[in-house]
Design an enzyme around this catalytic site. Structure first.
Site, PDB file in Angstrom:
ATOM      1  N   GLU A 116       1.470 -11.377  -2.959  1.00 25.58           N
ATOM      2  CA  GLU A 116       1.498 -11.603  -1.591  1.00 25.58           C
ATOM      3  C   GLU A 116       0.568 -12.715  -1.161  1.00 25.58           C
ATOM      4  O   GLU A 116      -0.289 -12.886  -1.118  1.00 25.58           O
ATOM      5  CB  GLU A 116       0.785 -10.268  -0.657  1.00 25.58           C
ATOM      6  CG  GLU A 116       1.577  -8.863  -0.692  1.00 25.58           C
ATOM      7  CD  GLU A 116       1.122  -7.671  -0.824  1.00 25.58           C
ATOM      8  OE1 GLU A 116       0.352  -8.046   0.087  1.00 25.58           O
ATOM      9  OE2 GLU A 116       0.733  -7.110  -1.751  1.00 25.58           O
ATOM     10  N   ASN A 122       0.310  -1.644  -7.214  1.00 29.75           N
ATOM     11  CA  ASN A 122      -0.630  -2.647  -6.238  1.00 29.75           C
ATOM     12  C   ASN A 122      -2.084  -2.475  -5.171  1.00 29.75           C
ATOM     13  O   ASN A 122      -1.707  -1.280  -5.443  1.00 29.75           O
ATOM     14  CB  ASN A 122       0.369  -2.099  -4.874  1.00 29.75           C
ATOM     15  CG  ASN A 122       0.014  -3.215  -3.378  1.00 29.75           C
ATOM     16  OD1 ASN A 122       0.538  -4.416  -3.627  1.00 29.75           O
ATOM     17  ND2 ASN A 122      -0.588  -2.314  -2.522  1.00 29.75           N
ATOM     18  N   GLU A 123      -2.813  -3.019  -6.099  1.00 30.27           N
ATOM     19  CA  GLU A 123      -3.958  -3.527  -5.301  1.00 30.27           C
ATOM     20  C   GLU A 123      -4.674  -2.595  -5.541  1.00 30.27           C
ATOM     21  O   GLU A 123      -5.922  -2.094  -4.757  1.00 30.27           O
ATOM     22  CB  GLU A 123      -4.225  -3.685  -3.887  1.00 30.27           C
ATOM     23  CG  GLU A 123      -3.682  -5.044  -3.355  1.00 30.27           C
ATOM     24  CD  GLU A 123      -3.269  -5.664  -1.992  1.00 30.27           C
ATOM     25  OE1 GLU A 123      -3.740  -4.428  -0.726  1.00 30.27           O
ATOM     26  OE2 GLU A 123      -2.846  -6.830  -1.348  1.00 30.27           O
ATOM     27  N   TYR A 165      -4.493 -13.589   2.206  1.00 30.01           N
ATOM     28  CA  TYR A 165      -3.592 -13.786   3.543  1.00 30.01           C
ATOM     29  C   TYR A 165      -4.553 -14.865   3.747  1.00 30.01           C
ATOM     30  O   TYR A 165      -5.655 -14.701   3.880  1.00 30.01           O
ATOM     31  CB  TYR A 165      -3.549 -11.922   4.618  1.00 30.01           C
ATOM     32  CG  TYR A 165      -2.753 -11.478   3.718  1.00 30.01           C
ATOM     33  CD1 TYR A 165      -1.931 -11.909   4.166  1.00 30.01           C
ATOM     34  CD2 TYR A 165      -2.888 -10.317   3.346  1.00 30.01           C
ATOM     35  CE1 TYR A 165      -0.515 -10.867   3.235  1.00 30.01           C
ATOM     36  CE2 TYR A 165      -2.224  -9.302   2.809  1.00 30.01           C
ATOM     37  CZ  TYR A 165      -0.202 -10.239   2.899  1.00 30.01           C
ATOM     38  OH  TYR A 165       0.274  -9.288   1.978  1.00 30.01           O
ATOM     39  N   ASN A 220       0.879  -1.459  -0.630  1.00 31.31           N
ATOM     40  CA  ASN A 220      -0.192   0.172   0.004  1.00 31.31           C
ATOM     41  C   ASN A 220       1.204   1.756  -0.363  1.00 31.31           C
ATOM     42  O   ASN A 220       0.738   2.330  -0.636  1.00 31.31           O
ATOM     43  CB  ASN A 220      -1.123  -0.457   1.192  1.00 31.31           C
ATOM     44  CG  ASN A 220      -2.007  -1.474   1.228  1.00 31.31           C
ATOM     45  OD1 ASN A 220      -2.024  -1.050  -0.340  1.00 31.31           O
ATOM     46  ND2 ASN A 220      -2.341  -1.336   2.271  1.00 31.31           N
TER      47      ASN A 220
HETATM   48  O1  AHR Z   1       1.683  -6.974   3.186  1.00 31.77           O
HETATM   49  C1  AHR Z   1       0.956  -5.749   4.261  1.00 31.77           C
HETATM   50  C2  AHR Z   1      -0.276  -5.708   2.783  1.00 31.77           C
HETATM   51  O2  AHR Z   1      -1.546  -6.451   2.356  1.00 31.77           O
HETATM   52  C3  AHR Z   1      -0.273  -4.158   1.680  1.00 31.77           C
HETATM   53  O3  AHR Z   1       0.208  -2.941   1.461  1.00 31.77           O
HETATM   54  C4  AHR Z   1      -0.674  -4.033   1.379  1.00 31.77           C
HETATM   55  O4  AHR Z   1      -0.653  -4.569  -0.210  1.00 31.77           O
HETATM   56  C5  AHR Z   1      -1.984  -5.604   0.923  1.00 31.77           C
HETATM   57  O5  AHR Z   1      -3.035  -4.969   1.918  1.00 31.77           O
END
Ligand code: AHR
Length: 499
Positions: A291, A171-172, A243, A71
């Site tokens: 990620e 990113n995202e 995650y 982020n």
């Molecule tokens: O890895 C932590 C955060 O998770 C990163 O900054 C972001 O890309 C994701 O949401």
């Protein structure tokens, strides 16, 4: 309980791209400052890098590190991190609401990456910036001739180009939390034009375009489709992020989460190939799972962190035994998809949801998840074999058929070794039979396990009790028979003879 793995050297999935064992360092929390860099630490080298951390990074044998975010990336000016350190601006980082001193920037991180024996997977800001900043950064890093940005690099002390090969286009960008968040149309167009310009500077680049931030994003599927419609001819990989957490404290369901990762990967492959078919393209887009990890332990703590500090502790998850087991299952899942997942980055590397932790006044130490990653990264190199698995299954809240055995085998031709990784999800001993077809095993060189800890037990700076321990509980005949402890992570390394 009994379970069986059958492999045959004639049936392989793919060669492993070493970048499957990548990781990630973001300018956030204590990843950079007090993580890789702490000039006042007793182990700091002449550049301020912690040698104790470098030693642990070397143990993990990481070929690629994504940088500088995350982020953080979407508000970052890469030019803030070059030139004399004393003249660099302090900036507000709006992603994590901290202050970035820019003491570490491109040159310093490159130096660190060389000491760590790894390559940089550079990310360009497509949140607040765009084509111009990105193509300038490529010129700064990779151009060898006489030009403004490459001459600036030289005057800043780097005569030769860095030659960064793998690049992320933002990113995202699908996430509303992202600075400069975009719709799939907006991002797809910007990513295509940025990719085009970057490749005009250096046509050897490999580019990763942003997929969804996780598989449950409301735009998942449509996002990938639209973004690829715009970028297909310019990019090489589509990213996935995911995650996991055990918020509901349901061990059986938690250990099955790798099936979710499996489904996510399968779904994204289908989308890539649908766009390929639609475009009548000969090119295949591969995946960059850039990620992935477990992230939930630190959530409550992080809500209370005061804004605008420099490098406050953020996302400092302390991983326990069950997290280690799931991480093992996730690694095996990535290997099962090694024909399409060519890049993966364990997020992150130091202090921030990381296998390595540091005490600013003490040592660097290994979390529970360090060990399966270390073993797979070091020994899971070569060719992944197609696994035929016989295992009883169980059902959970979210998954219908979860095999008690999660396993994969990799032939390392250079070492003449066959390496099997396995997780026993059952709470009982598993008699595990490995049948090898035409592969002739000479000996079991190493059978190590992580088992026997309390589910919620963690490692600490003072005790790394959760770690692999050698086991002699195996026999060898036409195959290999191993006794897997209840709830265990296992690695079996076999030397191969000729048949
Ligand atoms: O890895 C932590 C955060 O998770 C990163 O900054 C972001 O890309 C994701 O949401």
């Amino acid at each position: 309980m009994k379970a069986r793995l059958k492999v045959d050297k004639n049936f392989s999935i793919s060669e492993v791209d070493p970048r499957l064992y990548g990781s990630f360092i973001e300018h956030m929390g204590r990843a950079v400052y007090e993580g890789i860099y702490q000039p006042n630490h007793p182990t700091a080298d002449e550049d301020g890098f912690r040698k104790d951390v470098l030693n642990l990074v070397n143990e993990l044998n990481i070929p690629l590190v994504r940088y500088p975010g995350g982020n953080f990336l979407s508000g970052y000016n890469w030019e803030d991190g070059i030139g004399p350190v004393s003249e660099r601006p302090k900036r507000l980082d709006l992603a994590w609401r901290t202050v970035e001193t820019n003491e570490i920037g491109l040159h310093e991180f490159y130096k660190w990456s060389q000491k760590a024996g790894t390559e940089i997977n550079m990310a360009v800001n497509l949140g607040t910036r765009g084509i111009d900043a990105a193509r300038n950064l490529v010129e700064y890093c990779n151009f060898d001739g006489d030009s403004y940005w490459s001459n600036l690099r030289k005057s800043n002390g780097l005569e030769s180009p860095i030659n960064v090969k793998t690049w992320c286009l933002g990113n995202e960008m699908d996430g509303p939390w992202q600075i400069g968040h975009k719709t799939a149309e907006e991002y797809g167009r910007l990513a295509a034009e940025t990719a085009k310009a970057m490749k005009l500077v250096d046509d050897s680049l490999e580019l990763v375009v942003c997929g969804s931030s996780h598989s449950h994003m409301p735009t998942f599927g449509d996002w990938e489709m639209t973004v690829l419609e715009h970028t297909y001819e310019y990019v090489d990989y589509l990213s996935l992020h995911q995650y996991y957490g055990n918020q509901e404290d349901n061990l059986e369901n938690y250990l099955a989460r790798s099936l979710d990762m499996d489904g996510f990967i399968t779904g994204v492959i289908a989308i890539c190939d649908a766009v390929k078919a639609k475009k009548h393209s000969k090119k295949t887009i591969n995946l960059s799972f850039d990620e992935w990890n477990i992230w939930y332990h630190s959530n409550d703590h992080d809500e209370k962190v005061k804004p605008w500090q420099v490098a406050p502790p953020l996302l400092e998850d302390h991983y326990n035994f069950e997290d280690m087991l799931l991480l093992g299952c996730l690694l095996i899942t990535l290997l099962k998809h090694s024909n399409r997942v060519k890049i993966a980055c364990l997020a992150q590397l130091v202090n921030v949801i990381a296998p390595i932790m540091t005490n600013p006044n003490g040592d660097a130490w290994r979390q529970t998840i360090f060990f399966p990653f270390m073993q797979v990264s070091n020994y899971g190199r070569g060719t992944v074999l197609q696994p035929l698995v016989e295992s009883e299954t169980y059902a959970t809240k979210d998954f219908e058929k979860v095999p008690y055995l999660e396993t994969i085998a990799v032939v390392n031709e250079e070492q003449n070794e066959l390496v099997i990784f396995a997780v026993n999800r059952a709470k009982e001993i598993m008699d595990f039979r490995i049948e090898l077809g035409e592969l002739a095993v000479e000996d079991v060189v190493e059978f190590s396990q992580i088992s026997g800890a309390e589910i919620k037990e963690v490692n600490t700076e003072k005790s790394e009790r959760i770690r692999p321990v050698t086991s002699q509980e195996f026999t060898l005949d036409t195959g290999v028979n191993c006794r897997l402890q209840p709830l265990s992570w296992n690695m079996v390394r076999c030397s191969l003879g000729k048949k």
